[in-house]
Scaffold this motif. Structure first.
Motif, PDB file in Angstrom:
ATOM      1  N   GLY A   1      -3.950  72.455  37.257  1.00  0.00           N
ATOM      2  CA  GLY A   1      -5.397  72.578  37.298  1.00  0.00           C
ATOM      3  C   GLY A   1      -5.893  73.524  36.236  1.00  0.00           C
ATOM      4  N   PRO A   2      -7.202  73.782  36.187  1.00  0.00           N
ATOM      5  CA  PRO A   2      -7.742  74.719  35.210  1.00  0.00           C
ATOM      6  C   PRO A   2      -7.188  76.124  35.416  1.00  0.00           C
ATOM      7  CG  PRO A   2      -9.488  73.443  36.258  1.00  0.00           C
ATOM      8  CD  PRO A   2      -8.238  73.209  37.048  1.00  0.00           C
ATOM      9  N   GLU A   3      -7.214  76.906  34.364  1.00  0.00           N
ATOM     10  CA  GLU A   3      -6.842  78.311  34.509  1.00  0.00           C
ATOM     11  C   GLU A   3      -7.857  78.997  35.419  1.00  0.00           C
ATOM     12  OE1 GLU A   3      -4.378  80.121  31.176  1.00  0.00           O
ATOM     13  OE2 GLU A   3      -6.152  79.372  30.138  1.00  0.00           O
ATOM     14  N   LEU A   4      -7.410  80.022  36.123  1.00  0.00           N
ATOM     15  CA  LEU A   4      -8.284  80.674  37.100  1.00  0.00           C
ATOM     16  C   LEU A   4      -9.463  81.368  36.439  1.00  0.00           C
ATOM     17  CD1 LEU A   4      -5.699  82.127  39.652  1.00  0.00           C
ATOM     18  CD2 LEU A   4      -6.816  79.891  39.597  1.00  0.00           C
ATOM     19  N   SER A   5      -9.362  81.638  35.144  1.00  0.00           N
ATOM     20  CA  SER A   5     -10.485  82.264  34.426  1.00  0.00           C
ATOM     21  C   SER A   5     -11.576  81.252  34.075  1.00  0.00           C
ATOM     22  CB  SER A   5      -9.982  82.930  33.146  1.00  0.00           C
ATOM     23  OG  SER A   5      -9.341  81.962  32.309  1.00  0.00           O
ATOM     24  N   ALA A   6     -11.308  79.972  34.250  1.00  0.00           N
ATOM     25  CA  ALA A   6     -12.306  78.944  33.920  1.00  0.00           C
ATOM     26  C   ALA A   6     -13.489  79.044  34.880  1.00  0.00           C
ATOM     27  CB  ALA A   6     -11.683  77.556  34.002  1.00  0.00           C
ATOM     28  N   PRO A   7     -14.704  78.767  34.412  1.00  0.00           N
ATOM     29  CA  PRO A   7     -15.874  78.861  35.294  1.00  0.00           C
ATOM     30  C   PRO A   7     -15.800  77.854  36.430  1.00  0.00           C
ATOM     31  CG  PRO A   7     -16.447  77.803  33.219  1.00  0.00           C
ATOM     32  CD  PRO A   7     -15.061  78.322  33.054  1.00  0.00           C
ATOM     33  N   SER A   8     -16.401  78.218  37.560  1.00  0.00           N
ATOM     34  CA  SER A   8     -16.438  77.353  38.725  1.00  0.00           C
ATOM     35  C   SER A   8     -17.893  77.162  39.133  1.00  0.00           C
ATOM     36  CB  SER A   8     -15.650  77.986  39.879  1.00  0.00           C
ATOM     37  OG  SER A   8     -15.644  77.147  41.000  1.00  0.00           O
ATOM     38  N   PRO A   9     -18.300  75.940  39.496  1.00  0.00           N
ATOM     39  CA  PRO A   9     -19.697  75.715  39.880  1.00  0.00           C
ATOM     40  C   PRO A   9     -20.045  76.465  41.158  1.00  0.00           C
ATOM     41  CG  PRO A   9     -18.361  73.785  40.372  1.00  0.00           C
ATOM     42  CD  PRO A   9     -17.500  74.707  39.581  1.00  0.00           C
ATOM     43  N   ARG A  10     -21.325  76.837  41.278  1.00  0.00           N
ATOM     44  CA  ARG A  10     -21.790  77.549  42.470  1.00  0.00           C
ATOM     45  C   ARG A  10     -21.634  76.686  43.713  1.00  0.00           C
ATOM     46  NH1 ARG A  10     -26.967  77.946  44.606  1.00  0.00           N
ATOM     47  NH2 ARG A  10     -27.703  76.695  42.869  1.00  0.00           N
ATOM     48  N   VAL A  11     -21.910  75.391  43.565  1.00  0.00           N
ATOM     49  CA  VAL A  11     -21.696  74.417  44.633  1.00  0.00           C
ATOM     50  C   VAL A  11     -20.715  73.381  44.119  1.00  0.00           C
ATOM     51  CG1 VAL A  11     -22.740  72.676  46.121  1.00  0.00           C
ATOM     52  CG2 VAL A  11     -24.012  74.760  45.573  1.00  0.00           C
ATOM     53  N   VAL A  12     -19.586  73.238  44.799  1.00  0.00           N
ATOM     54  CA  VAL A  12     -18.589  72.256  44.399  1.00  0.00           C
ATOM     55  C   VAL A  12     -18.949  70.916  45.030  1.00  0.00           C
ATOM     56  CG1 VAL A  12     -16.163  71.602  44.519  1.00  0.00           C
ATOM     57  CG2 VAL A  12     -16.798  73.994  44.157  1.00  0.00           C
ATOM     58  N   VAL A  13     -19.072  69.893  44.201  1.00  0.00           N
ATOM     59  CA  VAL A  13     -19.354  68.541  44.674  1.00  0.00           C
ATOM     60  C   VAL A  13     -18.030  67.798  44.719  1.00  0.00           C
ATOM     61  CG1 VAL A  13     -20.597  66.396  44.240  1.00  0.00           C
ATOM     62  CG2 VAL A  13     -21.650  68.599  43.666  1.00  0.00           C
TER      63      VAL A  13
ATOM     64  N   LEU B   1     -28.576  66.477  50.528  1.00  0.00           N
ATOM     65  CA  LEU B   1     -27.421  66.966  49.788  1.00  0.00           C
ATOM     66  C   LEU B   1     -27.865  67.560  48.453  1.00  0.00           C
ATOM     67  CD1 LEU B   1     -24.616  64.300  50.410  1.00  0.00           C
ATOM     68  CD2 LEU B   1     -24.767  66.624  51.296  1.00  0.00           C
ATOM     69  N   GLY B   2     -28.889  66.988  47.874  1.00  0.00           N
ATOM     70  CA  GLY B   2     -29.439  67.570  46.648  1.00  0.00           C
ATOM     71  C   GLY B   2     -30.011  68.946  46.898  1.00  0.00           C
ATOM     72  N   GLU B   3     -30.674  69.135  48.056  1.00  0.00           N
ATOM     73  CA  GLU B   3     -31.176  70.456  48.413  1.00  0.00           C
ATOM     74  C   GLU B   3     -30.026  71.440  48.596  1.00  0.00           C
ATOM     75  OE1 GLU B   3     -33.528  70.078  51.887  1.00  0.00           O
ATOM     76  OE2 GLU B   3     -35.033  68.776  50.974  1.00  0.00           O
ATOM     77  N   PHE B   4     -28.935  70.978  49.183  1.00  0.00           N
ATOM     78  CA  PHE B   4     -27.753  71.829  49.335  1.00  0.00           C
ATOM     79  C   PHE B   4     -27.271  72.282  47.959  1.00  0.00           C
ATOM     80  CE2 PHE B   4     -23.376  72.970  49.894  1.00  0.00           C
ATOM     81  CZ  PHE B   4     -23.243  73.409  51.207  1.00  0.00           C
ATOM     82  N   ASP B   5     -27.216  71.336  47.009  1.00  0.00           N
ATOM     83  CA  ASP B   5     -26.768  71.680  45.666  1.00  0.00           C
ATOM     84  C   ASP B   5     -27.687  72.705  45.014  1.00  0.00           C
ATOM     85  OD1 ASP B   5     -24.871  69.774  46.123  1.00  0.00           O
ATOM     86  OD2 ASP B   5     -25.787  68.239  44.863  1.00  0.00           O
ATOM     87  N   GLU B   6     -28.997  72.580  45.270  1.00  0.00           N
ATOM     88  CA  GLU B   6     -29.969  73.457  44.625  1.00  0.00           C
ATOM     89  C   GLU B   6     -29.993  74.847  45.243  1.00  0.00           C
ATOM     90  OE1 GLU B   6     -34.804  73.626  43.803  1.00  0.00           O
ATOM     91  OE2 GLU B   6     -33.840  71.748  44.421  1.00  0.00           O
ATOM     92  N   VAL B   7     -29.954  74.906  46.579  1.00  0.00           N
ATOM     93  CA  VAL B   7     -30.072  76.193  47.272  1.00  0.00           C
ATOM     94  C   VAL B   7     -28.735  76.895  47.357  1.00  0.00           C
ATOM     95  CG1 VAL B   7     -30.683  77.286  49.460  1.00  0.00           C
ATOM     96  CG2 VAL B   7     -32.058  75.391  48.589  1.00  0.00           C
ATOM     97  N   GLY B   8     -27.645  76.130  47.555  1.00  0.00           N
ATOM     98  CA  GLY B   8     -26.330  76.733  47.724  1.00  0.00           C
ATOM     99  C   GLY B   8     -26.126  77.215  49.141  1.00  0.00           C
ATOM    100  N   GLY B   9     -25.132  78.069  49.327  1.00  0.00           N
ATOM    101  CA  GLY B   9     -24.779  78.520  50.668  1.00  0.00           C
ATOM    102  C   GLY B   9     -25.668  79.645  51.165  1.00  0.00           C
ATOM    103  N   GLY B  10     -25.731  79.772  52.490  1.00  0.00           N
ATOM    104  CA  GLY B  10     -26.407  80.896  53.112  1.00  0.00           C
ATOM    105  C   GLY B  10     -27.843  80.669  53.497  1.00  0.00           C
ATOM    106  N   ALA B  11     -28.401  79.487  53.169  1.00  0.00           N
ATOM    107  CA  ALA B  11     -29.833  79.284  53.410  1.00  0.00           C
ATOM    108  C   ALA B  11     -30.146  78.889  54.848  1.00  0.00           C
ATOM    109  CB  ALA B  11     -30.365  78.215  52.458  1.00  0.00           C
TER     110      ALA B  11
END
Length: 461
Positions: free
Chosen positions: A99-111, A221-231
């Motif tokens: 997989g990618p190196e651990l230093s690679a960026p990760s999206p705020r919401v994983v789809v 699901l689009g709202e989930f992607d936009e707001v992220g976790g904790g809402a």
């Protein structure tokens, strides 16, 4: 490979428990089969190799896109569980994660969309020289070229968003995550879950969030992607999400008649919950069954997380303490306090040794002296309810636990959770007087709401 490092040269031979991770130029770079296109960050891949005892083969697995920092794929404990979970279909002695190196960026919401995953066959062809180079020398016996399958990882997650990562003095690093779960065929549920890094595959707590979706509801699901976790806020006190917690709650059906008698006399059945996690079990039996609940949790930070993210609310009839639960059981038994006459002791403790795989309860809990102490603080019609995950490396553990429970307690019941891992054992102090099918008391009626058909899946052993 000797020119790379002596450590990698050693991979010519299997060495059980050896774990090695290194960077390697990406053979998938600029190719359509590359699932890790992150601009300048995909020139190298992280390759992790774990050996396991036995004489099995070698397989590889591509880390799902966006989840390379997930502890399932980035830690030795997660890697081991992946290897062990494949053993029913593949007899493996070596598993390679790519997989990618651990230093690679990760999206705020994983789809996590199955349809978007690339065909693994072209990737397999381009990775094959690397995979063959990482096979042990013994795999080439008879001048044959070994088969190194490229396995795929699937779960029921559609979205993953990290809410908070925090470290506790006892359990270590833990993560609160909001997830969208595919409850096929018609429902998507939004849930909040708690995981510990030391056992990343084991979901410690999972509760529903306030909104449920019809499958295909792309707008939400689009709202989930936009707001992220904790809402969203967690739902507490209702039907439990985790099947093994449903089964643990269903274990109370064995003593439902006794609990009804306590209620009819104006009292509240007292339950000792050994292991709190996010507190879903405590809140359900407090609200749904009107029990008087005492929870014991080893790590105070876990309790803080339960209060702030999972809806755990203490009151006159729900209290929690920080401490060693097994030691507290012994202390209660020695002190003979009048208020430790519990209708049920519900034990949800996992082993702290992640290198043995996921298992529960700790071996200490299965000692006869501890079980005798637990019996002493139970009501005369009470029960000990244990969540059990037999260690993969010890096939005798479950049988021996049943034997010692039979020795200490009067009757023993089993609920098979049905997930291939968990069993719930219910050990009673006295003979059970009623047949579950004929019971219609208020406790059993409420149990059916919390635990579903698990109340009917209890068998005496």
């Amino acid at each position: 490979m000797a020119a790379v490092s002596p450590e990698l040269e050693g991979l010519q031979y299997l060495e059980p428990s050896r774990f090695i991770a290194f960077s390697f130029p990406n053979p998938l770079l600029h190719h359509a089969s590359n699932p890790y296109s992150n601009g300048d960050n995909d020139a190298f891949l992280r390759v992790a190799v774990l050996d396991h005892a036995g004489d099995g083969g070698t397989a590889a697995m591509l880390v799902p896109e966006g989840r390379h920092r997930d502890w399932i794929f980035s830690t030795r404990a997660g890697h081991l569980h992946l290897l062990l979970s494949t053993q029913s279909q593949h007899n493996l002695s070596r598993l390679i994660l790519i997989g990618p190196e651990l230093s690679a960026p990760s999206p705020r919401v994983v789809v996590a969309s199955v349809a978007a995953r690339p065909d693994p066959d072209p990737a397999h062809a381009r990775l094959l020289p690397l995979l063959l180079a990482l096979c042990p020398r013994a795999a080439f016996g008879g001048n044959s070229i070994p088969d190194v399958p490229l396995l795929t990882f699937h779960d029921d997650l559609l979205r993953v968003a990290t809410v908070r990562v925090v470290t506790g003095p006892v359990v270590g690093e833990m993560a609160v995550e909001d997830v969208a779960v595919d409850c096929a065929p018609w429902l998507i549920e939004l849930r909040r879950r708690l995981r510990f890094k030391r056992m990343p595959f084991l979901v410690q707590t999972q509760v529903r969030l306030a909104r449920q979706l019809v499958a295909g509801d792309s707008e939400v699901l689009g709202e989930f992607d936009e707001v992220g976790g904790g809402a969203l806020q967690p739902e507490v006190g209702g039907e439990l999400v985790e099947p093994y917690l449903q089964a643990m709650t269903a274990g109370l059906a064995v003593i439902a008649h006794s609990m009804d008698e306590i209620v009819q006399l104006g009292g509240k059945p007292r339950c000792l919950c050994v292991g709190v996690g996010g507190g879903a079990l405590l809140m359900s039996i407090r609200k749904g069954l009107q029990c008087d609940v005492l929870g014991i949790e080893a790590d105070g930070v876990v309790l803080d997380v339960a209060r702030s993210h999972f809806g755990l609310v203490e009151d006159e009839f729900l209290r929690v303490r920080v401490g060693d639960a097994i030691q507290m059981i012994q202390d209660f038994a020695q002190q003979g306090e009048p208020d430790v006459n519990f209708s049920a002791i519900m034990v949800d403790l996992d082993s702290s040794d992640a290198m043995c795989g996921v298992s529960a309860p700790p071996l200490e809990m299965a000692q006869e002296s501890i079980l005798l102490a637990a019996r002493r603080i139970l009501h005369k019609n009470g029960a000990l309810i244990l969540n059990v995950i037999p260690p993969a490396a010890d096939g005798s553990f479950y049988k021996e636990l049943i034997e010692v429970l039979h020795h200490v307690f009067c009757e023993l019941y089993e609920i098979n959770v049905g997930n291939g891992e968990n069993y719930v054992l219910v050990a009673t102090v006295s003979p059970v007087k009623t047949i579950l099918a004929d019971s219609s008391g208020s406790v059993l009626m409420e149990l059916r709401k919390l635990a579903g058909d698990f109340t009917e899946r209890t068998t005496r052993i």
